[in-house]
Design an enzyme around this catalytic site. Structure first.
Site, PDB file in Angstrom:
ATOM      1  N   GLY A  14      67.093  71.957  48.680  1.00 36.24           N
ATOM      2  CA  GLY A  14      66.670  71.985  47.298  1.00 36.24           C
ATOM      3  C   GLY A  14      67.804  72.486  46.152  1.00 36.24           C
ATOM      4  N   GLY A  15      67.547  72.120  45.043  1.00 34.53           N
ATOM      5  CA  GLY A  15      68.704  72.182  44.044  1.00 34.53           C
ATOM      6  C   GLY A  15      68.828  73.611  43.546  1.00 34.53           C
ATOM      7  N   ALA A  16      69.463  73.914  42.733  1.00 32.79           N
ATOM      8  CA  ALA A  16      69.627  75.264  41.977  1.00 32.79           C
ATOM      9  C   ALA A  16      68.231  75.719  41.408  1.00 32.79           C
ATOM     10  CB  ALA A  16      70.852  75.298  41.152  1.00 32.79           C
ATOM     11  N   LYS A  20      63.760  76.858  46.712  1.00 33.69           N
ATOM     12  CA  LYS A  20      64.133  76.641  48.044  1.00 33.69           C
ATOM     13  C   LYS A  20      64.066  77.963  48.833  1.00 33.69           C
ATOM     14  CE  LYS A  20      68.981  76.271  47.453  1.00 33.69           C
ATOM     15  NZ  LYS A  20      68.936  76.514  46.035  1.00 33.69           N
ATOM     16  N   HIS A  57      66.274  89.230  45.118  1.00 33.01           N
ATOM     17  CA  HIS A  57      65.997  88.991  46.599  1.00 33.01           C
ATOM     18  C   HIS A  57      65.354  90.185  47.468  1.00 33.01           C
ATOM     19  CE1 HIS A  57      67.036  84.724  47.309  1.00 33.01           C
ATOM     20  NE2 HIS A  57      67.981  84.820  46.204  1.00 33.01           N
ATOM     21  N   ARG A  58      66.159  91.078  47.148  1.00 34.00           N
ATOM     22  CA  ARG A  58      65.744  92.354  48.060  1.00 34.00           C
ATOM     23  C   ARG A  58      64.199  92.876  47.454  1.00 34.00           C
ATOM     24  NH1 ARG A  58      71.687  94.935  48.030  1.00 34.00           N
ATOM     25  NH2 ARG A  58      72.326  93.928  49.777  1.00 34.00           N
ATOM     26  N   ARG A  61      61.513  90.636  49.022  1.00 33.06           N
ATOM     27  CA  ARG A  61      61.572  90.726  50.446  1.00 33.06           C
ATOM     28  C   ARG A  61      60.777  91.830  51.088  1.00 33.06           C
ATOM     29  NH1 ARG A  61      67.318  89.240  50.890  1.00 33.06           N
ATOM     30  NH2 ARG A  61      67.565  91.429  51.185  1.00 33.06           N
TER      31      ARG A  61
HETATM   32  N1  LIG Z   1      74.863  89.484  50.505  1.00 36.58           N
HETATM   33  C1  LIG Z   1      73.666  89.101  50.272  1.00 36.58           C
HETATM   34  N2  LIG Z   1      73.060  88.032  49.652  1.00 36.58           N
HETATM   35  C2  LIG Z   1      71.803  87.905  49.416  1.00 36.58           C
HETATM   36  C3  LIG Z   1      70.780  88.817  49.713  1.00 36.58           C
HETATM   37  N3  LIG Z   1      69.720  88.361  49.410  1.00 36.58           N
HETATM   38  C4  LIG Z   1      69.995  87.219  48.752  1.00 36.58           C
HETATM   39  N4  LIG Z   1      71.288  86.738  48.856  1.00 36.58           N
HETATM   40  C5  LIG Z   1      71.912  85.673  48.579  1.00 36.58           C
HETATM   41  O1  LIG Z   1      71.395  84.997  47.507  1.00 36.58           O
HETATM   42  C6  LIG Z   1      71.735  83.652  47.376  1.00 36.58           C
HETATM   43  C7  LIG Z   1      70.526  82.813  46.547  1.00 36.58           C
HETATM   44  O2  LIG Z   1      70.394  83.146  45.367  1.00 36.58           O
HETATM   45  P1  LIG Z   1      69.159  82.388  44.280  1.00 36.58           P
HETATM   46  O3  LIG Z   1      69.501  82.894  43.161  1.00 36.58           O
HETATM   47  O4  LIG Z   1      67.866  82.487  45.034  1.00 36.58           O
HETATM   48  O5  LIG Z   1      69.645  81.187  44.679  1.00 36.58           O
HETATM   49  P2  LIG Z   1      69.032  79.691  43.819  1.00 36.58           P
HETATM   50  O6  LIG Z   1      69.891  78.569  44.746  1.00 36.58           O
HETATM   51  O7  LIG Z   1      69.611  79.559  42.394  1.00 36.58           O
HETATM   52  O8  LIG Z   1      67.483  79.604  43.771  1.00 36.58           O
HETATM   53  P3  LIG Z   1      66.648  79.045  44.862  1.00 36.58           P
HETATM   54  O9  LIG Z   1      66.699  77.615  44.618  1.00 36.58           O
HETATM   55  O10 LIG Z   1      65.189  79.566  43.915  1.00 36.58           O
HETATM   56  O11 LIG Z   1      66.892  79.540  46.037  1.00 36.58           O
HETATM   57  C8  LIG Z   1      71.866  83.108  48.711  1.00 36.58           C
HETATM   58  O12 LIG Z   1      73.341  82.746  48.761  1.00 36.58           O
HETATM   59  C9  LIG Z   1      71.764  84.344  49.512  1.00 36.58           C
HETATM   60  O13 LIG Z   1      72.783  84.409  50.481  1.00 36.58           O
HETATM   61  C10 LIG Z   1      71.238  90.107  50.369  1.00 36.58           C
HETATM   62  O14 LIG Z   1      70.467  90.937  50.704  1.00 36.58           O
HETATM   63  N5  LIG Z   1      72.313  90.146  50.620  1.00 36.58           N
END
Ligand SMILES: Nc1nc2c(ncn2[C@@H]2O[C@H](COP(=O)(O)OP(=O)(O)OP(=O)(O)O)[C@@H](O)[C@H]2O)c(=O)[nH]1
Length: 181
Positions: A14-16, A20, A57-58, A61
């Site tokens: 998926g894109g940004a 996804k 994210h945390r 989850r």
């Molecule tokens: N180090 C670390 N990274 C995390 C953790 N939880 C999530 N991430 C990172 O957060 C990143 C995803 O951030 P998002 O803001 O969801 O990404 P996005 O691509 O903009 O959005 P989506 O397409 O909705 O996923 C990934 O690279 C994960 O590895 C964590 O507990 N620790």
């Protein structure tokens, strides 16, 4: 290739901000057994924007998911594997770190092939349920920078290889998953 449901490999593209990660988390939550979340990003305390994203994210989850932060997912997957589901988020962050580590942004395509080969092999050999998040890029104009073009080509090639060794693949757009495989 035939797998039982417990060893099914799923690629989520998926894109940004496509949703996804959330979709991959939904799949992981629906699987039976414990979940291990493998984050490929190593947090930089100075990057407040990224820290806020990780905090989001945390918060969303489930508290009982194990979290592993590792820039080497191939090594994690090749070590003795716990039962249950492993969710890798995401391959784009990992690829960026690999290219950085080799200082290869101005190098020819394929400089990080050894790392990509190791990742694809580890995914193909992984014995339990595996969900992999990877960015889909390159549907817009050709990037103006050499590094942008390099990343676009390397992630596109790697996504094709991961899709081949996965049993199913989805493209998430506007929060909606489209099954590709
Ligand atoms: N180090 C670390 N990274 C995390 C953790 N939880 C999530 N991430 C990172 O957060 C990143 C995803 O951030 P998002 O803001 O969801 O990404 P996005 O691509 O903009 O959005 P989506 O397409 O909705 O996923 C990934 O690279 C994960 O590895 C964590 O507990 N620790």
């Amino acid at each position: 290739m035939s797998h039982s449901d417990s060893s099914r490999r799923t690629l989520v593209l998926g894109g940004a901000r496509s949703g996804k990660s959330a979709y991959a988390e939904e799949l992981a939550g629906a699987a039976t057994g414990p979940v291990r979340y493998l984050a490929t990003s190593i947090p930089d305390p100075a990057d407040l924007d990224f820290a806020a994203r990780i905090a989001t994210h945390r918060d969303r989850r489930p508290a009982d998911w194990a979290v592993v932060e590792s820039a080497d997912p191939a090594a994690v997957l090749s070590a003795p594997a716990p039962e249950g589901t492993t969710l890798i988020d995401d391959i784009g962050t990992w690829l960026t770190a690999c290219i950085d580590a080799r200082d290869a942004w101005e190098s020819p395509r394929g400089t990080v092939s050894p790392e990509a080969d190791a990742l694809v092999a580890a995914v193909a050999a992984y014995p339990h349920r595996l969900i992999i998040v990877s960015p889909e890029v390159g549907m817009g104009i050709i990037p103006a920078t050499r590094s942008g073009r390099l990343f676009r080509d390397e992630i596109g090639t790697l996504n094709q290889r991961l899709a081949q060794v996965c049993d199913e693949a989805f493209l998430v757009v506007a929060g909606l998953p489209l099954r590709l495989k």
